[in-house]
Scaffold this motif. Structure first.
Motif, PDB file in Angstrom:
ATOM      1  N   HIS A 113      13.133 -38.811 -20.549  1.00 37.57           N
ATOM      2  CA  HIS A 113      11.835 -39.017 -21.191  1.00 37.57           C
ATOM      3  C   HIS A 113      11.091 -40.053 -20.370  1.00 37.57           C
ATOM      4  O   HIS A 113      11.621 -40.555 -19.380  1.00 37.57           O
ATOM      5  CB  HIS A 113      11.988 -39.401 -22.668  1.00 37.57           C
ATOM      6  CG  HIS A 113      12.732 -40.673 -22.940  1.00 37.57           C
ATOM      7  ND1 HIS A 113      14.053 -40.859 -22.600  1.00 37.57           N
ATOM      8  CD2 HIS A 113      12.341 -41.833 -23.535  1.00 37.57           C
ATOM      9  CE1 HIS A 113      14.443 -42.072 -22.983  1.00 37.57           C
ATOM     10  NE2 HIS A 113      13.417 -42.677 -23.537  1.00 37.57           N
ATOM     11  N   ASP A 117      11.616 -47.897 -19.626  1.00 40.50           N
ATOM     12  CA  ASP A 117      12.937 -48.222 -19.104  1.00 40.50           C
ATOM     13  C   ASP A 117      13.652 -47.002 -18.513  1.00 40.50           C
ATOM     14  O   ASP A 117      14.846 -47.066 -18.213  1.00 40.50           O
ATOM     15  CB  ASP A 117      13.804 -48.847 -20.211  1.00 40.50           C
ATOM     16  CG  ASP A 117      13.828 -48.010 -21.484  1.00 40.50           C
ATOM     17  OD1 ASP A 117      12.804 -47.385 -21.811  1.00 40.50           O
ATOM     18  OD2 ASP A 117      14.871 -47.982 -22.157  1.00 40.50           O
ATOM     19  N   HIS A 118      12.924 -45.911 -18.326  1.00 42.92           N
ATOM     20  CA  HIS A 118      13.548 -44.683 -17.802  1.00 42.92           C
ATOM     21  C   HIS A 118      12.843 -44.116 -16.568  1.00 42.92           C
ATOM     22  O   HIS A 118      13.342 -43.154 -15.979  1.00 42.92           O
ATOM     23  CB  HIS A 118      13.606 -43.610 -18.904  1.00 42.92           C
ATOM     24  CG  HIS A 118      14.506 -44.007 -20.035  1.00 42.92           C
ATOM     25  ND1 HIS A 118      15.802 -43.544 -20.167  1.00 42.92           N
ATOM     26  CD2 HIS A 118      14.318 -44.879 -21.052  1.00 42.92           C
ATOM     27  CE1 HIS A 118      16.358 -44.102 -21.236  1.00 42.92           C
ATOM     28  NE2 HIS A 118      15.485 -44.915 -21.788  1.00 42.92           N
ATOM     29  N   ASP A 221      18.138 -41.418 -25.307  1.00 36.39           N
ATOM     30  CA  ASP A 221      18.029 -42.397 -26.397  1.00 36.39           C
ATOM     31  C   ASP A 221      18.110 -41.725 -27.771  1.00 36.39           C
ATOM     32  O   ASP A 221      17.516 -42.203 -28.735  1.00 36.39           O
ATOM     33  CB  ASP A 221      16.730 -43.206 -26.251  1.00 36.39           C
ATOM     34  CG  ASP A 221      16.749 -44.098 -25.015  1.00 36.39           C
ATOM     35  OD1 ASP A 221      17.752 -44.056 -24.264  1.00 36.39           O
ATOM     36  OD2 ASP A 221      15.781 -44.839 -24.791  1.00 36.39           O
ATOM     37  N   HIS A 267      21.878 -46.423 -23.203  1.00 35.05           N
ATOM     38  CA  HIS A 267      21.911 -47.880 -23.384  1.00 35.05           C
ATOM     39  C   HIS A 267      23.178 -48.462 -24.003  1.00 35.05           C
ATOM     40  O   HIS A 267      23.208 -49.655 -24.311  1.00 35.05           O
ATOM     41  CB  HIS A 267      20.716 -48.311 -24.247  1.00 35.05           C
ATOM     42  CG  HIS A 267      19.390 -47.929 -23.677  1.00 35.05           C
ATOM     43  ND1 HIS A 267      18.958 -48.355 -22.444  1.00 35.05           N
ATOM     44  CD2 HIS A 267      18.403 -47.123 -24.156  1.00 35.05           C
ATOM     45  CE1 HIS A 267      17.759 -47.850 -22.201  1.00 35.05           C
ATOM     46  NE2 HIS A 267      17.402 -47.092 -23.217  1.00 35.05           N
TER      47      HIS A 267
HETATM   48 ZN   LIG Z   1      15.521 -46.261 -23.358  1.00 33.98          ZN
END
Ligand SMILES: [Zn+2]
Length: 293
Positions: A113, A117-118, A221, A267
């Motif tokens: 996605h 943070d990706h 996630d 994560h």
């Molecule tokens: Zn994430």
């Protein structure tokens, strides 16, 4: 490194953060006392009252391809709204090199996605411009998620936390002609396919590896923390569609328990993945990997 049939999977760490417990609605002192014995210390830091949150990139080597799943937060990004990702200077590419991977050797980057943070290492700052970090790679991303984030495609105003990562980390990939836009259920290569897992993000995709009777799924996630295996009703505040995130989580937990597939989330703390089993009382239990990827 772990093996799944013919595939080798390695986790390349970018950073480890402390995520305040308040990030998860429904996680409270009673939940902690019930699960403390297995959450502390790898998944929950009691002194900080925070979850251990790893930001990492998954490296997959197949007999013919070098693939990255997600690209972390990146360096030099302007993220004043997300201090943890703001103007970072970290030796991520050196860690990748230690794993035997040069930017030019990456064939495919799969973005589960498009959150901050990706997507960060999609690009790097060269002479003041954002350039693709992996110049030969096909960057696989969700068509529907690009459409709902891209201002040029008529997307409504995005909050800065989503808008800026798109501008500096996704748009340059589209402009370079390196994007492969997908529906989210395609087969990408032999033994590698996508599974739609929307909710946390609208076009979120899991990446499934199957080889020689073994299976692993990068679930992105769908779950942020292992506590969500026995308590799938608790959501992170970062899930964009809270009801859909819960429904997808329930579906993926059932899938993992039915198949015995290794789940490799975006994560989880050490050892970063595991399997899911039914506890006999209508709930699920998490069984961490014995070997770290
Ligand atoms: Zn994430």
């Amino acid at each position: 490194m772990i093996r799944v049939g013919d595939f080798e999977i390695t986790r390349i760490e970018e950073m480890v953060l402390a995520e305040p417990a308040a990030t998860f609605a429904g996680f409270d002192a009673a939940a902690l006392s019930q699960h403390r014995h297995w959450l502390v210390p790898d998944y929950f830091d009691e002194a900080a009252n925070a979850f251990v949150t790893s930001i990492h990139v998954w490296l997959v080597k197949t007999p013919t391809l070098t693939i990255l799943v997600d690209t972390g937060g990146g360096n030099d990004k302007q993220r004043p709204a997300s201090p943890r990702f703001h103007q970072r200077q970290a030796p991520f590419l050196d860690k990748l090199a230690k794993a035997g991977v040069t930017p030019e050797s990456v064939d495919m980057v799969i973005l589960t996605h498009l959150h901050v943070d990706h997507v960060g290492w999609n690009t790097q700052l060269v002479d003041g411009r954002w350039q693709p970090t992996f110049p030969r790679a096909a960057y696989v991303m969700s068509k529907s998620e690009v459409a709902c984030r891209d201002p040029k495609a008529g997307a409504a105003d995005q909050p800065p936390a989503l808008h800026q990562p798109f501008i500096d980390s996704v748009e340059p990939i589209l402009e370079a002609g390196l994007a492969r836009l997908v529906d989210g259920d395609e087969t990408l290569a032999e033994g590698i396919d996508l599974m739609p897992v929307p909710g946390h993000a609208p076009g979120q995709m899991a990446v499934r590896l199957r080889s020689r009777g073994e299976e692993a799924v990068f679930i992105a996630d769908v779950m942020h923390q292992p506590i969500q295996v026995p308590m799938p009703e608790i959501n992170s505040k970062y899930c964009e569609n809270q009801d859909l995130a819960r429904a997808t989580r329930a579906r993926i937990l059932a899938y993992a328990a039915d198949t015995g597939a290794i789940i490799l989330p975006g994560h989880f703390g050490r050892p970063y993945g595991g399997t899911v089993e039914r506890d006999g009382a209508g709930k699920y239990r998490f069984r961490p990997l014995a070997t770290m990827p």
